[in-house]
Design an enzyme around this catalytic site. Structure first.
Site, PDB file in Angstrom:
ATOM      1  CG  ASP A 177      -1.921  -0.986   1.353  1.00  0.00           C
ATOM      2  OD1 ASP A 177      -2.153  -1.664   0.354  1.00  0.00           O
ATOM      3  OD2 ASP A 177      -2.528  -1.101   2.440  1.00  0.00           O
ATOM      4  NE  ARG A 180      -3.644  -0.982  -4.401  1.00  0.00           N
ATOM      5  CZ  ARG A 180      -3.258  -1.570  -3.274  1.00  0.00           C
ATOM      6  NH1 ARG A 180      -3.176  -2.875  -3.172  1.00  0.00           N
ATOM      7  NH2 ARG A 180      -2.931  -0.849  -2.226  1.00  0.00           N
ATOM      8  CE  LYS A 214     -10.508   9.341  -9.428  1.00  0.00           C
ATOM      9  NZ  LYS A 214     -11.818  10.001  -9.448  1.00  0.00           N
ATOM     10  N   GLY A 215      -5.485   8.438  -4.620  1.00  0.00           N
ATOM     11  CA  GLY A 215      -4.749   8.899  -3.431  1.00  0.00           C
ATOM     12  C   GLY A 215      -5.710   9.292  -2.329  1.00  0.00           C
ATOM     13  CB  ALA A 216      -6.659   7.616   0.569  1.00  0.00           C
ATOM     14  CB  THR A 263     -10.480   4.220  -9.997  1.00  0.00           C
ATOM     15  OG1 THR A 263     -11.361   5.343  -9.880  1.00  0.00           O
ATOM     16  CG2 THR A 263     -10.611   3.626 -11.387  1.00  0.00           C
ATOM     17  CG  HIS A 264     -14.588   2.829  -6.006  1.00  0.00           C
ATOM     18  ND1 HIS A 264     -13.655   3.436  -5.195  1.00  0.00           N
ATOM     19  CD2 HIS A 264     -14.633   1.534  -5.627  1.00  0.00           C
ATOM     20  CE1 HIS A 264     -13.165   2.546  -4.355  1.00  0.00           C
ATOM     21  NE2 HIS A 264     -13.735   1.389  -4.600  1.00  0.00           N
ATOM     22  NE  ARG A 269      -6.110   6.256   4.819  1.00  0.00           N
ATOM     23  CZ  ARG A 269      -5.507   5.673   5.858  1.00  0.00           C
ATOM     24  NH1 ARG A 269      -5.123   6.383   6.896  1.00  0.00           N
ATOM     25  NH2 ARG A 269      -5.279   4.376   5.855  1.00  0.00           N
ATOM     26  NE  ARG A 270     -11.441   3.998   1.689  1.00  0.00           N
ATOM     27  CZ  ARG A 270     -10.114   3.907   1.906  1.00  0.00           C
ATOM     28  NH1 ARG A 270      -9.630   3.074   2.779  1.00  0.00           N
ATOM     29  NH2 ARG A 270      -9.266   4.671   1.233  1.00  0.00           N
TER      30      ARG A 270
HETATM   31  C1  LIG Z   1      -8.119  -1.536  -4.395  1.00  0.00           C
HETATM   32  C2  LIG Z   1      -7.795  -0.188  -3.843  1.00  0.00           C
HETATM   33  C3  LIG Z   1      -6.597  -0.011  -3.146  1.00  0.00           C
HETATM   34  C4  LIG Z   1      -6.287   1.249  -2.638  1.00  0.00           C
HETATM   35  N1  LIG Z   1      -5.066   1.444  -2.022  1.00  0.00           N
HETATM   36  C5  LIG Z   1      -4.685   2.694  -1.677  1.00  0.00           C
HETATM   37  C6  LIG Z   1      -3.377   2.947  -1.196  1.00  0.00           C
HETATM   38  O1  LIG Z   1      -2.556   2.035  -1.036  1.00  0.00           O
HETATM   39  N2  LIG Z   1      -3.036   4.238  -0.910  1.00  0.00           N
HETATM   40  C7  LIG Z   1      -3.920   5.279  -1.090  1.00  0.00           C
HETATM   41  O2  LIG Z   1      -3.551   6.437  -0.865  1.00  0.00           O
HETATM   42  N3  LIG Z   1      -5.186   5.053  -1.512  1.00  0.00           N
HETATM   43  C8  LIG Z   1      -5.581   3.799  -1.811  1.00  0.00           C
HETATM   44  N4  LIG Z   1      -6.863   3.580  -2.264  1.00  0.00           N
HETATM   45  C9  LIG Z   1      -7.874   4.658  -2.146  1.00  0.00           C
HETATM   46  C10 LIG Z   1      -7.826   5.617  -3.325  1.00  0.00           C
HETATM   47  O3  LIG Z   1      -6.661   6.410  -3.265  1.00  0.00           O
HETATM   48  C11 LIG Z   1      -9.051   6.561  -3.327  1.00  0.00           C
HETATM   49  O4  LIG Z   1      -9.052   7.323  -2.166  1.00  0.00           O
HETATM   50  C12 LIG Z   1     -10.376   5.841  -3.425  1.00  0.00           C
HETATM   51  O5  LIG Z   1     -10.313   4.739  -4.282  1.00  0.00           O
HETATM   52  C13 LIG Z   1     -11.459   6.795  -3.970  1.00  0.00           C
HETATM   53  O6  LIG Z   1     -11.099   7.256  -5.235  1.00  0.00           O
HETATM   54  P1  LIG Z   1     -11.796   6.786  -6.591  1.00  0.00           P
HETATM   55  O7  LIG Z   1     -10.731   6.477  -7.572  1.00  0.00           O
HETATM   56  O8  LIG Z   1     -12.772   5.724  -6.349  1.00  0.00           O
HETATM   57  O9  LIG Z   1     -12.457   8.114  -7.145  1.00  0.00           O
HETATM   58  P2  LIG Z   1     -13.499   9.136  -6.511  1.00  0.00           P
HETATM   59  O10 LIG Z   1     -13.576  10.281  -7.461  1.00  0.00           O
HETATM   60  O11 LIG Z   1     -13.137   9.434  -5.091  1.00  0.00           O
HETATM   61  O12 LIG Z   1     -14.819   8.318  -6.506  1.00  0.00           O
HETATM   62  C14 LIG Z   1     -15.508   7.940  -7.701  1.00  0.00           C
HETATM   63  C15 LIG Z   1     -16.914   7.555  -7.287  1.00  0.00           C
HETATM   64  O13 LIG Z   1     -16.847   6.345  -6.526  1.00  0.00           O
HETATM   65  C16 LIG Z   1     -17.673   6.433  -5.372  1.00  0.00           C
HETATM   66  N5  LIG Z   1     -16.848   6.335  -4.151  1.00  0.00           N
HETATM   67  C17 LIG Z   1     -15.517   6.528  -4.037  1.00  0.00           C
HETATM   68  N6  LIG Z   1     -15.109   6.327  -2.758  1.00  0.00           N
HETATM   69  C18 LIG Z   1     -16.233   6.044  -2.071  1.00  0.00           C
HETATM   70  C19 LIG Z   1     -16.484   5.763  -0.712  1.00  0.00           C
HETATM   71  N7  LIG Z   1     -15.513   5.725   0.202  1.00  0.00           N
HETATM   72  N8  LIG Z   1     -17.762   5.507  -0.347  1.00  0.00           N
HETATM   73  C20 LIG Z   1     -18.779   5.508  -1.254  1.00  0.00           C
HETATM   74  N9  LIG Z   1     -18.598   5.782  -2.549  1.00  0.00           N
HETATM   75  C21 LIG Z   1     -17.345   6.040  -2.953  1.00  0.00           C
HETATM   76  C22 LIG Z   1     -18.378   7.753  -5.428  1.00  0.00           C
HETATM   77  O14 LIG Z   1     -19.648   7.564  -6.011  1.00  0.00           O
HETATM   78  C23 LIG Z   1     -17.558   8.599  -6.366  1.00  0.00           C
HETATM   79  O15 LIG Z   1     -18.332   9.488  -7.068  1.00  0.00           O
HETATM   80  C24 LIG Z   1      -7.200   2.332  -2.796  1.00  0.00           C
HETATM   81  C25 LIG Z   1      -8.387   2.147  -3.507  1.00  0.00           C
HETATM   82  C26 LIG Z   1      -8.692   0.921  -4.030  1.00  0.00           C
HETATM   83  C27 LIG Z   1      -9.963   0.764  -4.816  1.00  0.00           C
END
Ligand SMILES: Cc1cc2nc3c(=O)[nH]c(=O)nc-3n(C[C@H](O)[C@H](O)[C@H](O)COP(=O)(O)OP(=O)(O)OC[C@H]3O[C@@H](n4cnc5c(N)ncnc54)[C@H](O)[C@@H]3O)c2cc1C
Length: 309
Positions: free
Chosen positions: A132, A182, A185-187, A228-229, A290-291
Site C-alpha cells: 500500500d 496498482r 487517486k490517493g487518499a 478506482t470506483h 479516509r473512506r
Molecule cells: C483496491 C484499492 C486499493 C487502494 N489502495 C490505496 C493505497 O494504497 N493508498 C492510497 O492512498 N489510496 C488507496 N486507495 C484509495 C484511493 O486512493 C481513493 O481514495 C479511493 O479509491 C477513492 O477514489 P476513486 O478512484 O474511487 O475516485 P473518486 O472520485 O473518489 O470516486 C468515484 C466515485 O466512486 C464512489 N466512491 C468513491 N469512494 C467512495 C467511498 N468511500 N464511499 C462511497 N462511494 C465512494 C463515489 O460515487 C464517487 O463518485 C485504494 C483504492 C482501491 C480501490
C-alpha cells in the site's frame, strides 16, 4: 479539496477521536458497510460470496504506524499465517499491506527482512503481495524499498497515487524493473506544492498515467491494476485498451469491498479482471475516516445508524 474532506482527514489522524469514536456502537455498525467484520473468517466468508460472481479478493489487515518491532514481528506473523490459511482454503486471495504496519517507522532494514519473509512465503504458495502507499512522507522510502525487494522477489507490487505531480516520473523510473502497479487517486491530505487539489486535475492525471501504463502492458512483463470506483475513468480505460488491441482479460480493475458492488459484478460478467480489496481487523479508525473523506456524504450513513436498531 472541500472543507469536510479536510476535517475528516484531520480526524483520521486525531488520537483522542481514535480512542473514543472506535467505541461508539453506531459507528461500529456503519463500518460494516465497508468491512465485512474484524476477523479473517469474516473476510473469507465475504470472499466466498464474491467468488460466486468470479471476483477474487485482496486482504489487508488494518493497522499502521506501530511503535515497537515486536508489533512488527507479530503483524508479519499474522500475514505468514494468513498465507497458509489462504493456501489451505484454496481461495484466490492476495495480500496487501502498509510498510508502517511492519516497522518502516522503526527500521528500514528490519522491515525489509520481515517483508522478504512474507514475499518468500507468498511465492512458495504461488501468491502475491502488494505494498500500500501511505502519505507522501513515506514515498521515497517506499519506492526504494520496492526496488530492493524486486531484486529478490518478483511477486510483489506497489501502489502509486495519481494526485501527486511526480507519479509519471516515478512510473517511468520503475519501468526498468518491470513493476507491478496498482494505480489509485490517493487518499491522504497532501500540500498543494506536491499534489493536484482539484478532482478534475487528479482525474486528468489518472487518465494520462493509465494511458502510459496501458501502452507498457503490451511492451513489458508488467501487471497493472486500475484501482478506482470512478466509472468514467473505467470507461476511458476500457476504450483506450480496445484501441490498443489489448485483450479484456489483460485489463484489471480493483475496487473496495462495499463500494459500487453491482458495478463490480458487471465488470466480472463483462469479462474484465476485477479484484475486491477487503480490509479487516480491530484498527479500522484511521482507515475508515479516509473512506468517509472520499465521499463526505457517507457521514450521513453513519448518522442514520444512531437512529436505527
Ligand atoms: C483496491 C484499492 C486499493 C487502494 N489502495 C490505496 C493505497 O494504497 N493508498 C492510497 O492512498 N489510496 C488507496 N486507495 C484509495 C484511493 O486512493 C481513493 O481514495 C479511493 O479509491 C477513492 O477514489 P476513486 O478512484 O474511487 O475516485 P473518486 O472520485 O473518489 O470516486 C468515484 C466515485 O466512486 C464512489 N466512491 C468513491 N469512494 C467512495 C467511498 N468511500 N464511499 C462511497 N462511494 C465512494 C463515489 O460515487 C464517487 O463518485 C485504494 C483504492 C482501491 C480501490
Amino acid at each position: 479539496m472541500g472543507i469536510s474532506r479536510n476535517i475528516l482527514l484531520w480526524a483520521s489522524r486525531n488520537e483522542y477521536l481514535k480512542i473514543h469514536v472506535h467505541k461508539m456502537n453506531f459507528v461500529q455498525k456503519a463500518v460494516k458497510r465497508f468491512m465485512p467484520g474484524e476477523t479473517v473468517e469474516d473476510a473469507i466468508q465475504a470472499t466466498r460470496e464474491l467468488l460466486k460472481h468470479k471476483i477474487p479478493t485482496t486482504f489487508t489487515h488494518l493497522g499502521e504506524n506501530i511503535t515497537t518491532l515486536t508489533e512488527a514481528e507479530t503483524n508479519t506473523q499474522h500475514y505468514l499465517d494468513l498465507l497458509d490459511k489462504i493456501n489451505r482454503e484454496s481461495l484466490d486471495i492476495e495480500i496487501s499491506l502498509k510498510l508502517t504496519h511492519i516497522g518502516l517507522d522503526l527500521s528500514f532494514e528490519k522491515t525489509l527482512i520481515l517483508f522478504s519473509n512474507i514475499a518468500e512465503k507468498a511465492s512458495a504458495l504461488n501468491n502475491t503481495v502488494f505494498i500500500d502507499i501511505e502519505d507522501s512522507s513515506y514515498l521515497d522510502k517506499t519506492i526504494n524499498f520496492y526496488k530492493r525487494i524486486k531484486e529478490e522477489h518478483n511477486n510483489v507490487g506497489i501502489c502509486l497515487q495519481a494526485y501527486l505531480f511526480r507519479t509519471m516520473d516515478d512510473l517511468k523510473d520503475l519501468m526498468a524493473i518491470d513493476p507491478w502497479i496498482r494505480l489509485v487517486k490517493g487518499a491522504y491530505k497532501e500540500p498543494p506544492s506536491i499534489a493536484f487539489r482539484k478532482l478534475t486535475e487528479v482525474n486528468e492525471n489518472y487518465l494520462a498515467l493509465s494511458k502510459f501504463l496501458l501502452q507498457q502492458i503490451s511492451a513489458r512483463n508488467i501487471r497493472v491494476a486500475f484501482a478506482t470506483h470512478d466509472l468514467i475513468l473505467q470507461e476511458h480505460i476500457k476504450n483506450e485498451s480496445k484501441s490498443l488491441g489489448l485483450d479484456k482479460a489483460k485489463i484489471e480493475f480493483q475496487m473496495l469491498y462495499g463500494i459500487k458492488t453491482s458495478e463490480q459484478y458487471k465488470l466480472a460478467s463483462d469479462g474484465y479482471k476485477i479484484r475486491t480489496l477487503i480490509s479487516y481487523g480491530e484498527h479500522w479508525y484511521p482507515w475508515y475516516m479516509r473512506r468517509l473523506a472520499e465521499r463526505p456524504a457517507n457521514v450521513g450513513f453513519v448518522l442514520n445508524n444512531i437512529f436505527s436498531n
